[in-house]
Design a protein around this motif. Sequence first.
Motif, short mmCIF file in Angstrom:
data_model
loop_
_atom_site.label_atom_id
_atom_site.label_comp_id
_atom_site.label_asym_id
_atom_site.label_seq_id
_atom_site.Cartn_x
_atom_site.Cartn_y
_atom_site.Cartn_z
N ALA A 31 48.54 46.84 52.92
CA ALA A 31 47.91 45.51 52.85
C ALA A 31 46.58 45.48 53.59
CB ALA A 31 48.88 44.46 53.41
N ALA A 32 46.53 46.12 54.77
CA ALA A 32 45.29 46.12 55.55
C ALA A 32 44.16 46.81 54.79
CB ALA A 32 45.52 46.81 56.90
N PHE A 33 44.49 47.86 54.07
CA PHE A 33 43.48 48.60 53.29
C PHE A 33 42.69 47.65 52.37
CE2 PHE A 33 42.20 50.44 49.29
CZ PHE A 33 41.58 51.63 49.62
N TRP A 34 43.43 46.81 51.64
CA TRP A 34 42.81 46.00 50.58
C TRP A 34 41.89 44.93 51.14
CZ3 TRP A 34 43.19 47.84 45.77
CH2 TRP A 34 44.21 48.76 45.52
N THR A 35 42.22 44.40 52.31
CA THR A 35 41.34 43.38 52.91
C THR A 35 40.20 44.02 53.69
OG1 THR A 35 42.82 43.22 54.83
CG2 THR A 35 43.17 41.68 53.03
N GLU A 36 40.49 45.12 54.38
CA GLU A 36 39.46 45.76 55.22
C GLU A 36 38.34 46.37 54.39
OE1 GLU A 36 42.24 46.84 59.10
OE2 GLU A 36 41.57 48.47 57.77
N ILE A 37 38.66 46.91 53.22
CA ILE A 37 37.61 47.55 52.43
C ILE A 37 36.56 46.53 51.98
CG2 ILE A 37 38.72 47.39 50.14
CD1 ILE A 37 37.76 50.31 49.68
N VAL A 38 36.98 45.30 51.75
CA VAL A 38 36.03 44.24 51.39
C VAL A 38 35.11 43.96 52.57
CG1 VAL A 38 35.78 41.83 50.69
CG2 VAL A 38 37.62 43.23 49.71
N ASP A 39 35.68 43.83 53.78
CA ASP A 39 34.88 43.57 54.97
C ASP A 39 33.91 44.72 55.25
OD1 ASP A 39 36.22 41.19 55.36
OD2 ASP A 39 37.67 42.04 56.76
N ILE A 40 34.38 45.94 55.08
CA ILE A 40 33.55 47.12 55.34
C ILE A 40 32.35 47.15 54.39
CG2 ILE A 40 33.47 49.64 55.16
CD1 ILE A 40 36.45 49.57 56.16
N PHE A 41 32.59 46.93 53.12
CA PHE A 41 31.48 47.01 52.17
C PHE A 41 30.57 45.79 52.24
CE2 PHE A 41 33.60 50.73 50.71
CZ PHE A 41 32.57 51.51 50.19
N ARG A 42 31.07 44.68 52.73
CA ARG A 42 30.18 43.55 53.02
C ARG A 42 29.24 43.92 54.18
NH1 ARG A 42 33.78 39.89 54.23
NH2 ARG A 42 34.01 39.18 52.06
N TRP A 43 29.80 44.55 55.20
CA TRP A 43 28.98 45.02 56.33
C TRP A 43 27.93 46.05 55.86
CZ3 TRP A 43 29.05 50.17 58.13
CH2 TRP A 43 28.25 50.40 59.24
N ILE A 44 28.35 46.96 55.00
CA ILE A 44 27.43 47.98 54.47
C ILE A 44 26.27 47.32 53.73
CG2 ILE A 44 27.23 49.77 52.69
CD1 ILE A 44 30.07 50.68 53.60
N ASP A 45 26.61 46.35 52.87
CA ASP A 45 25.57 45.66 52.10
C ASP A 45 24.59 44.91 53.01
OD1 ASP A 45 25.53 46.21 49.44
OD2 ASP A 45 26.48 44.37 48.78
#
Length: 270
Positions: A31-45
């Motif tokens: 579950a953490a994977f699916w939410t964290e990847i969105v946050d990570i790629f928002r930070w990257i952008d």
Amino acid sequence: MSEYQAFRVELADNIAHVQINRPEKINAMNAAFWTEIVDIFRWIDDTDAVRVVVLSGAGKHFSSGIDLMLLAGVANELGKDVGRNARLLRRKILELQSSFNAVDNCRKPVLAAIQGYCLGGAIDLISACDMRYAAADAQFSIKEIDIGMAADVGTLQRLPRIIGDGMLRELAYTGRTFGAEEALDIGLVNRTFADASGLLDGVMEIAREIAAKSPIAVAGTKEMLSYMRDHRIDDGLEYVATWNAAMLQSNDLRVAIAAHMSKQKPEFLD
């Protein structure tokens, strides 16, 4: 950068290394994977210092796909009413899709470095990346057919633009496992490496080469390539003309031309 449960994220030399970090669970997507990847790629952008992303998996394997405990949790939420179950399942599927849409929609190039298992949902993930590279021990499988479902997080939508239709149908219908050399032959991966260490070194070298280019030019190139997946050639030509009417005024163009004429290495602002 935040601390993550399912990932380790590092930034060096304008390259964000995003590593799935659950090796004891074969990097299964909890579950953490699916939410964290969105946050990570928002930070990257949002972070100009990031010019390229390398996506890898810690340990012996890239990822075994979606964590079955997550699927079991969803099953436990289902009740007796078919309509309400359908609404719940549809919402869950769209949430998972949005996680990999964040990777696909990232303005920076994303390079996947794949070793060991790359199964089920992991195929959905690498399909959302710009380029894919594999160690010789990589094993791929569109595994969803073997658990009685159609892949629903991007594989069947994105892979037709990466590999041939007939081969995709064979792999999706059979769920068979195939290796790095076949992945190279069918165009799923760009290049193979002898082992995981050589894989990461090689992919980082490609990432450094991209990071040295004008970030304005790289972002524009990715935008145009992505746009052309769903548009006609004349639409794309019109769009790039409008885009470059602004972007050709960037100082990066002058820096690149001056460096080329003086045979020096250009240095671009973030």
